[in-house]
Design an enzyme around this catalytic site. Structure first.
Site, short mmCIF file in Angstrom:
data_model
loop_
_atom_site.label_atom_id
_atom_site.label_comp_id
_atom_site.label_asym_id
_atom_site.label_seq_id
_atom_site.Cartn_x
_atom_site.Cartn_y
_atom_site.Cartn_z
N GLU A 249 0.74 -1.34 0.48
CA GLU A 249 -0.26 -0.14 -0.20
C GLU A 249 1.23 1.45 -0.62
O GLU A 249 1.04 1.19 0.96
CB GLU A 249 -1.00 0.05 0.87
CG GLU A 249 -2.00 -1.58 1.43
CD GLU A 249 -2.81 -1.20 0.46
OE1 GLU A 249 -3.21 0.08 -0.31
OE2 GLU A 249 -3.49 -1.99 0.04
N CYS A 283 -2.39 9.64 2.46
CA CYS A 283 -2.00 8.97 1.11
C CYS A 283 -2.65 8.87 0.20
O CYS A 283 -2.97 8.93 -1.60
CB CYS A 283 -1.85 7.06 0.63
SG CYS A 283 -2.69 6.21 1.81
P1 NAD Z 1 10.43 6.57 4.08
O1 NAD Z 1 10.24 6.49 2.68
O2 NAD Z 1 11.96 6.72 4.85
O3 NAD Z 1 9.43 5.56 5.12
C1 NAD Z 1 8.40 5.14 4.69
C2 NAD Z 1 8.28 3.70 5.79
O4 NAD Z 1 8.53 2.78 5.07
C3 NAD Z 1 8.26 4.34 7.48
O5 NAD Z 1 6.98 3.97 8.33
C4 NAD Z 1 9.53 3.41 7.22
O6 NAD Z 1 9.73 3.19 8.55
C5 NAD Z 1 9.18 2.25 6.33
N1 NAD Z 1 10.96 2.09 6.02
C6 NAD Z 1 11.86 3.13 5.30
N2 NAD Z 1 12.86 2.13 4.90
C7 NAD Z 1 12.72 0.70 5.41
C8 NAD Z 1 12.66 -0.58 5.13
N3 NAD Z 1 14.24 -0.66 4.55
N4 NAD Z 1 11.85 -1.75 5.52
C9 NAD Z 1 11.13 -1.37 5.40
N5 NAD Z 1 10.17 -0.60 6.55
C10 NAD Z 1 10.95 1.29 5.63
O7 NAD Z 1 9.70 8.33 3.74
P2 NAD Z 1 9.60 9.02 5.03
O8 NAD Z 1 10.22 10.56 5.32
O9 NAD Z 1 9.21 7.84 7.20
O10 NAD Z 1 7.94 9.42 4.59
C11 NAD Z 1 7.35 9.59 3.50
C12 NAD Z 1 6.66 9.01 2.65
O11 NAD Z 1 6.17 7.69 3.00
C13 NAD Z 1 5.47 9.68 2.15
O12 NAD Z 1 6.32 10.44 1.18
C14 NAD Z 1 4.80 9.07 1.47
O13 NAD Z 1 5.01 8.84 0.28
C15 NAD Z 1 4.90 7.40 2.18
N6 NAD Z 1 4.05 7.38 2.95
C16 NAD Z 1 3.23 6.60 2.88
C17 NAD Z 1 2.27 6.28 3.89
C18 NAD Z 1 1.11 5.35 2.98
O14 NAD Z 1 0.14 5.43 3.59
N7 NAD Z 1 0.84 4.70 1.75
C19 NAD Z 1 1.93 6.28 5.49
C20 NAD Z 1 3.71 6.42 5.92
C21 NAD Z 1 4.03 7.32 4.28
#
Ligand code: NAD
Length: 475
Positions: A249, A283
């Site tokens: 997702e 999202c």
């Molecule tokens: P990010 O890409 O660093 O992380 C996104 C999420 O993934 C975080 O919860 C993080 O803990 C987790 N994550 C990061 N690296 C991972 C890995 N190697 N394995 C497993 N989990 C991992 O970005 P961020 O700064 O935390 O969030 C911003 C972006 O994330 C936003 O631009 C948005 O697109 C996206 N986001 C989407 C949703 C959603 O509901 N689809 C929710 C939160 C964030």
């Protein structure tokens, strides 16, 4: 008051075996509210070993009883909603009223999963020859590794717990270490309600290290992730290399099409609420506002007026309409997108700056005259920024609305039935909201098209990602 956010393993909270921990920050103050424990590789091995036992024990619990337990866990969350809402607001920032909604929705998911557990059934397919008999049996897929984000830290985890546990699978969840408390509350409610303690684990740690170890573990059967597209692609690639199914997702960049026949002021009011809820960190959140030229000025004026008057503050204050962004990274990301737009000649009608000198606040922001090459029209903003894009040529607007790699949610506002149908059909998105905002209700499946995801969550299909089919052909 500071808290200890520990690992939750076999129904017990404990520190990681290497004693590592990091601060958890209240985004409204920028100050630490406690420490979250990190799991070591040895802890993770132990968790997987326990989950193997959890698979045997929990899958043997009759689905009817699994359903009862999930519904009991939902009742426990609802009974403790005021206390848990404070846990969410302190670690994530959203106003308390929104935290209440999130807990309620998490409980809805557990109840829905519990109800669907009671409907697990296979089928018999008639054989081609006398005496031939074909059975189609649904089985729990096995141990689930779930990676969940910080924006709706409880609800997005609850969807995964509901589906996996209803199907009879143990689940190991690695939530964001930035919002550890809410998933711990969820897991504790589940075990207190009677989920086998080996079937639920919550661990924290360096995301890359934990996800690599879990995905590569031969005992883990299924990967489910909610978060950004780049991380989703990375996890899906690692799961593919190990031939493990994934549910993804991911992000969106939702177009909102506001047609000339709607009331511009009333629609601006509705959409401002949708845009600034959870400070735009949703999202499904509307994020590209295509407004028909005939009403664009009135819509924009009202939207900007609302944005300027929006009450931004600590989510613990009942007067607050929008809390801080969840972390410093988001403030930097939003500031970069707004600065990029400003330098390219965009008009900033409201906001466009950080707020205060403590915490991670950003003003509700409205942009017009945004040039097509501005980064905000291509990158998911995930924050309280609304670019308004007047249009007069529907076909050109639709090409733009469908022109990104995202395909999660979209919105249409018109009372013209024929136009409504045409726009719904034309939008290449997994969800279309018509004349209203969007939230995910458990009774409907939700998932992204294109790069916004793989698979759906919720609906009568909620168990499908966690179920594997055995075809028995009896002669
Ligand atoms: P990010 O890409 O660093 O992380 C996104 C999420 O993934 C975080 O919860 C993080 O803990 C987790 N994550 C990061 N690296 C991972 C890995 N190697 N394995 C497993 N989990 C991992 O970005 P961020 O700064 O935390 O969030 C911003 C972006 O994330 C936003 O631009 C948005 O697109 C996206 N986001 C989407 C949703 C959603 O509901 N689809 C929710 C939160 C964030």
């Amino acid at each position: 008051m500071t808290s200890k956010f520990q690992l939750f393993i076999h129904g017990v909270c404990r520190e990681g075996s290497e004693g590592q921990s990091v601060d958890v920050i209240n985004p409204a103050t920028g100050l630490a509210i406690g420490k979250v424990a990190y799991a070591s590789p040895t802890d993770i091995e132990e968790v997987v070993h326990l989950a193997e036992q959890g698979l045997r024990s929990w899958s043997a619990v009759p689905p009817w009883e699994r359903g009862r337990i999930l519904k009991d866990a939902a009742a426990r969350l609802r009974a403790d909603i005021d206390r848990i809402a404070e846990v969410i607001t302190r670690e994530q920032g959203k106003p308390l009223a929104e935290a209440h909604i999130e807990i309620d929705r998490s409980a809805d998911f557990l109840e829905w999963g519990g109800e669907q557990a009671r409907r697990i059934a296979g089928r018999i397919v008639p054989g081609r020859r006398p005496g031939q008999h074909i059975e189609i049996q649904p089985h729990p897929i096995g141990i689930v590794a779930a990676f969940t984000p910080w924006n709706f830290s409880m609800a997005l985890a609850a969807k995964k717990f509901a589906g996996a546990l209803a199907a009879g699978c143990p689940i190991i969840c690695k939530p964001s270490q930035e919002t550890p408390g809410s998933v711990l509350e969820l897991a504790k409610a589940l075990v207190a309600a009677g989920v086998h303690p080996a079937a639920v684990a919550v661990i924290f740690g360096d995301a890359n290290r934990v996800s690599t170890q879990l995905i590569e573990s031969p005992s883990v059967a299924k990967i489910t992730f909610t978060g950004s597209i780049p991380i989703g692609k990375r996890l899906a690639a690692a799961a593919g290399a190990a031939m493990k199914p994934v549910t993804m997702e991911l992000g969106g960049h939702a177009p909102v099409i506001v047609c000339g026949d709607v009331d511009p002021e009333a629609t601006a009011e509705l959409l401002a609420k949708a845009k600034f809820m959870n400070a735009g960190q949703i999202c499904l959140c509307p994020s590209r506002f295509f407004v028909e030229a005939s009403i664009a000025d009135r819509f924009t004026a009202r939207f900007a007026e609302l944005a300027r008057a929006w009450k931004v503050g600590d989510g613990m204050d009942p007067e607050t309409e929008m809390g801080p962004l969840a972390n410093e990274r988001r403030v930097e990301a939003i500031d970069r997108l707004v600065e990029d737009a400003r330098q390219r000649g965009t008009t900033i009608l409201a906001g466009g700056h950080k707020v205060g000198n403590q915490g991670y606040f950003y003003a509700p922001t409205v942009l017009t005259n945004v040039p097509a090459e501005a980064a905000i029209l291509h990158e998911e903003p995930f924050g309280p920024v609304a670019p308004i894009l007047p249009f007069s040529d529907e076909a050109a607007m639709l090409a733009e609305a469908n022109g990104l790699e995202f395909g999660l949610s979209s919105y249409v506002f018109t009372h013209d039935g024929e136009r409504q149908r045409r726009l719904i059909d034309a939008l290449h998105y997994g969800v279309v909201g018509v004349n209203g905002g969007l939230t995910h209700q458990p009774e409907a499946p939700l998932g992204g098209w294109k790069e916004s995801g793989i698979d759906t969550e919720g609906g009568i299909e909620i168990l499908d990602p966690y179920t594997i089919t055995k075809h028995v052909n009896l002669q």
